[in-house]
Write a protein that holds these residues in place. Structure first.
Motif, mmCIF file in Angstrom:
data_model
loop_
_atom_site.group_PDB
_atom_site.id
_atom_site.type_symbol
_atom_site.label_atom_id
_atom_site.label_comp_id
_atom_site.label_asym_id
_atom_site.label_seq_id
_atom_site.Cartn_x
_atom_site.Cartn_y
_atom_site.Cartn_z
ATOM 1 N N TYR A 83 39.862 22.417 -25.702
ATOM 2 C CA TYR A 83 38.533 22.618 -25.096
ATOM 3 C C TYR A 83 37.652 21.401 -25.364
ATOM 4 C CZ TYR A 83 40.213 27.417 -25.030
ATOM 5 O OH TYR A 83 40.959 28.550 -24.836
ATOM 6 N N PRO A 84 37.987 20.245 -24.779
ATOM 7 C CA PRO A 84 37.252 19.018 -25.117
ATOM 8 C C PRO A 84 35.799 18.997 -24.639
ATOM 9 C CG PRO A 84 38.758 18.608 -23.303
ATOM 10 C CD PRO A 84 39.037 20.003 -23.800
ATOM 11 N N HIS A 85 35.473 19.786 -23.627
ATOM 12 C CA HIS A 85 34.117 19.737 -23.073
ATOM 13 C C HIS A 85 33.205 20.835 -23.611
ATOM 14 C CE1 HIS A 85 35.492 16.604 -20.458
ATOM 15 N NE2 HIS A 85 36.469 17.373 -20.028
ATOM 16 N N ASN A 86 33.772 21.765 -24.388
ATOM 17 C CA ASN A 86 32.957 22.863 -24.896
ATOM 18 C C ASN A 86 33.465 23.284 -26.283
ATOM 19 O OD1 ASN A 86 31.414 25.103 -25.381
ATOM 20 N ND2 ASN A 86 31.835 26.092 -23.419
ATOM 21 N N PRO A 87 32.944 22.667 -27.336
ATOM 22 C CA PRO A 87 33.416 22.964 -28.690
ATOM 23 C C PRO A 87 33.258 24.444 -29.075
ATOM 24 C CG PRO A 87 31.966 21.052 -28.701
ATOM 25 C CD PRO A 87 31.929 21.621 -27.317
ATOM 26 N N ALA A 88 32.296 25.140 -28.509
ATOM 27 C CA ALA A 88 32.089 26.551 -28.842
ATOM 28 C C ALA A 88 33.254 27.426 -28.373
ATOM 29 C CB ALA A 88 30.783 27.055 -28.233
ATOM 30 N N MET A 89 34.011 26.948 -27.395
ATOM 31 C CA MET A 89 35.135 27.738 -26.880
ATOM 32 C C MET A 89 36.226 27.946 -27.924
ATOM 33 S SD MET A 89 34.744 29.016 -23.942
ATOM 34 C CE MET A 89 36.438 29.482 -23.644
ATOM 35 N N GLY A 90 36.397 27.004 -28.840
ATOM 36 C CA GLY A 90 37.413 27.155 -29.876
ATOM 37 C C GLY A 90 37.148 28.371 -30.746
ATOM 38 N N ALA A 91 35.899 28.515 -31.190
ATOM 39 C CA ALA A 91 35.538 29.679 -32.013
ATOM 40 C C ALA A 91 35.658 30.959 -31.204
ATOM 41 C CB ALA A 91 34.123 29.515 -32.559
ATOM 42 N N LEU A 92 35.296 30.903 -29.954
ATOM 43 C CA LEU A 92 35.431 32.082 -29.084
ATOM 44 C C LEU A 92 36.897 32.450 -28.911
ATOM 45 C CD1 LEU A 92 34.003 34.136 -27.268
ATOM 46 C CD2 LEU A 92 34.206 32.491 -25.399
ATOM 47 N N TRP A 93 37.758 31.456 -28.676
ATOM 48 C CA TRP A 93 39.187 31.718 -28.496
ATOM 49 C C TRP A 93 39.768 32.369 -29.752
ATOM 50 C CZ3 TRP A 93 43.788 30.287 -30.832
ATOM 51 C CH2 TRP A 93 44.955 30.588 -30.116
ATOM 52 N N MET A 94 39.324 31.936 -30.924
ATOM 53 C CA MET A 94 39.834 32.485 -32.181
ATOM 54 C C MET A 94 39.526 33.974 -32.323
ATOM 55 S SD MET A 94 41.530 30.214 -33.847
ATOM 56 C CE MET A 94 41.628 30.930 -35.483
ATOM 57 N N LYS A 95 38.462 34.443 -31.665
ATOM 58 C CA LYS A 95 38.019 35.834 -31.808
ATOM 59 C C LYS A 95 38.507 36.743 -30.675
ATOM 60 C CE LYS A 95 33.789 33.988 -33.743
ATOM 61 N NZ LYS A 95 32.363 33.826 -33.533
ATOM 62 N N GLN A 96 39.010 36.147 -29.585
ATOM 63 C CA GLN A 96 39.425 36.931 -28.413
ATOM 64 C C GLN A 96 40.823 37.502 -28.593
ATOM 65 O OE1 GLN A 96 37.684 37.641 -25.554
ATOM 66 N NE2 GLN A 96 35.913 36.680 -26.513
ATOM 67 N N ARG A 97 41.011 38.730 -28.154
ATOM 68 C CA ARG A 97 42.352 39.319 -28.164
ATOM 69 C C ARG A 97 43.244 38.516 -27.228
ATOM 70 N NH1 ARG A 97 42.499 45.280 -29.504
ATOM 71 N NH2 ARG A 97 40.516 45.593 -30.553
ATOM 72 N N ASN A 98 44.519 38.443 -27.590
ATOM 73 C CA ASN A 98 45.448 37.609 -26.843
ATOM 74 C C ASN A 98 46.776 38.354 -26.699
ATOM 75 O OD1 ASN A 98 47.440 35.540 -26.268
ATOM 76 N ND2 ASN A 98 45.898 34.035 -26.881
ATOM 77 N N LYS A 99 47.268 38.434 -25.488
ATOM 78 C CA LYS A 99 48.541 39.133 -25.247
ATOM 79 C C LYS A 99 49.688 38.482 -26.011
ATOM 80 C CE LYS A 99 47.261 40.975 -20.789
ATOM 81 N NZ LYS A 99 47.501 41.022 -19.352
ATOM 82 N N GLN A 100 49.613 37.168 -26.223
ATOM 83 C CA GLN A 100 50.660 36.456 -26.970
ATOM 84 C C GLN A 100 50.809 36.986 -28.400
ATOM 85 O OE1 GLN A 100 52.705 33.908 -26.073
ATOM 86 N NE2 GLN A 100 51.979 33.855 -23.969
ATOM 87 N N PHE A 101 49.759 37.622 -28.896
ATOM 88 C CA PHE A 101 49.742 38.091 -30.285
ATOM 89 C C PHE A 101 49.600 39.606 -30.353
ATOM 90 C CE2 PHE A 101 47.554 33.839 -30.282
ATOM 91 C CZ PHE A 101 48.681 33.127 -30.647
ATOM 92 N N GLN A 102 50.274 40.295 -29.453
ATOM 93 C CA GLN A 102 50.250 41.758 -29.405
ATOM 94 C C GLN A 102 48.822 42.290 -29.324
ATOM 95 O OE1 GLN A 102 52.231 40.223 -32.102
ATOM 96 N NE2 GLN A 102 53.713 40.068 -30.436
ATOM 97 N N ASP A 103 48.031 41.658 -28.478
ATOM 98 C CA ASP A 103 46.648 42.044 -28.210
ATOM 99 C C ASP A 103 45.743 41.924 -29.442
ATOM 100 O OD1 ASP A 103 44.985 42.631 -26.052
ATOM 101 O OD2 ASP A 103 44.812 44.730 -26.668
ATOM 102 N N ARG A 104 46.133 41.084 -30.387
ATOM 103 C CA ARG A 104 45.272 40.775 -31.532
ATOM 104 C C ARG A 104 44.645 39.411 -31.296
ATOM 105 N NH1 ARG A 104 48.906 40.788 -36.663
ATOM 106 N NH2 ARG A 104 50.265 39.709 -35.204
ATOM 107 N N SER A 105 43.529 39.170 -31.943
ATOM 108 C CA SER A 105 42.916 37.842 -31.871
ATOM 109 C C SER A 105 43.695 36.897 -32.785
ATOM 110 C CB SER A 105 41.454 37.908 -32.319
ATOM 111 O OG SER A 105 41.382 38.168 -33.713
#
Length: 142
Positions: A83-105
């Motif tokens: 996320y080179p244009h929006n540093p805040a997206m990294g922290a948001l991605w860390m908190k979002q549920r993700n199917k890759q991780f069995q719907d865990r953040s």
């Protein structure tokens, strides 16, 4: 932020790294207990110790803590390039549920799985890290 070899840092650099890591963990919304667990600090580490880490005290210099610091730096660096244009997206991605991780953040994966979870998140974000580890262990590509 790039790869950091914590064993080669001066005491001033260790304090600076500690402040940065604490800021990152705070931006991810981690509780004090989660921070203690993730960093592999002694289980009864008081919250005043965490406050000192934010100010002027470096993390304990142990192999376990240093390895976790290096993974956090690697994760943050991978998020920066993702996320080179929006540093805040990294922290948001860390908190979002993700199917890759069995719907865990990703944050939940790291808290639940400790070092293995940190390595899993880093490998997911950083294909060079993942490739390097696969080639060292002889594991097949994905």
């Amino acid at each position: 932020m790039s790869e950091v070899h914590t064993g080669k840092l001066s005491s001033v650099e260790r304090v600076q790294l500690t402040r940065v890591i604490m800021s990152i963990l705070d931006s991810w919304g981690m509780t004090a207990k989660q921070q203690v667990d993730l960093l592999n600090l002694p289980p009864k580490t008081p919250s005043r110790a965490l406050r000192r880490y934010r100010e002027d005290t470096p993390f304990p210099q142990t192999n376990e803590v240093d390895e976790r610091l290096e993974h956090i730096v690697g994760i943050v660096d991978a998020l920066r390039t993702t996320y080179p244009h929006n540093p805040a997206m990294g922290a948001l991605w860390m908190k979002q549920r993700n199917k890759q991780f069995q719907d865990r953040s990703p944050l939940r994966v790291m808290v639940d799985e400790g070092l293995d979870g940190m390595m899993r998140i880093r490998a997911h974000l950083d294909c060079a890290y993942d490739w390097f580890n696969d080639s060292r262990t002889g594991a097949s590509g994905k």
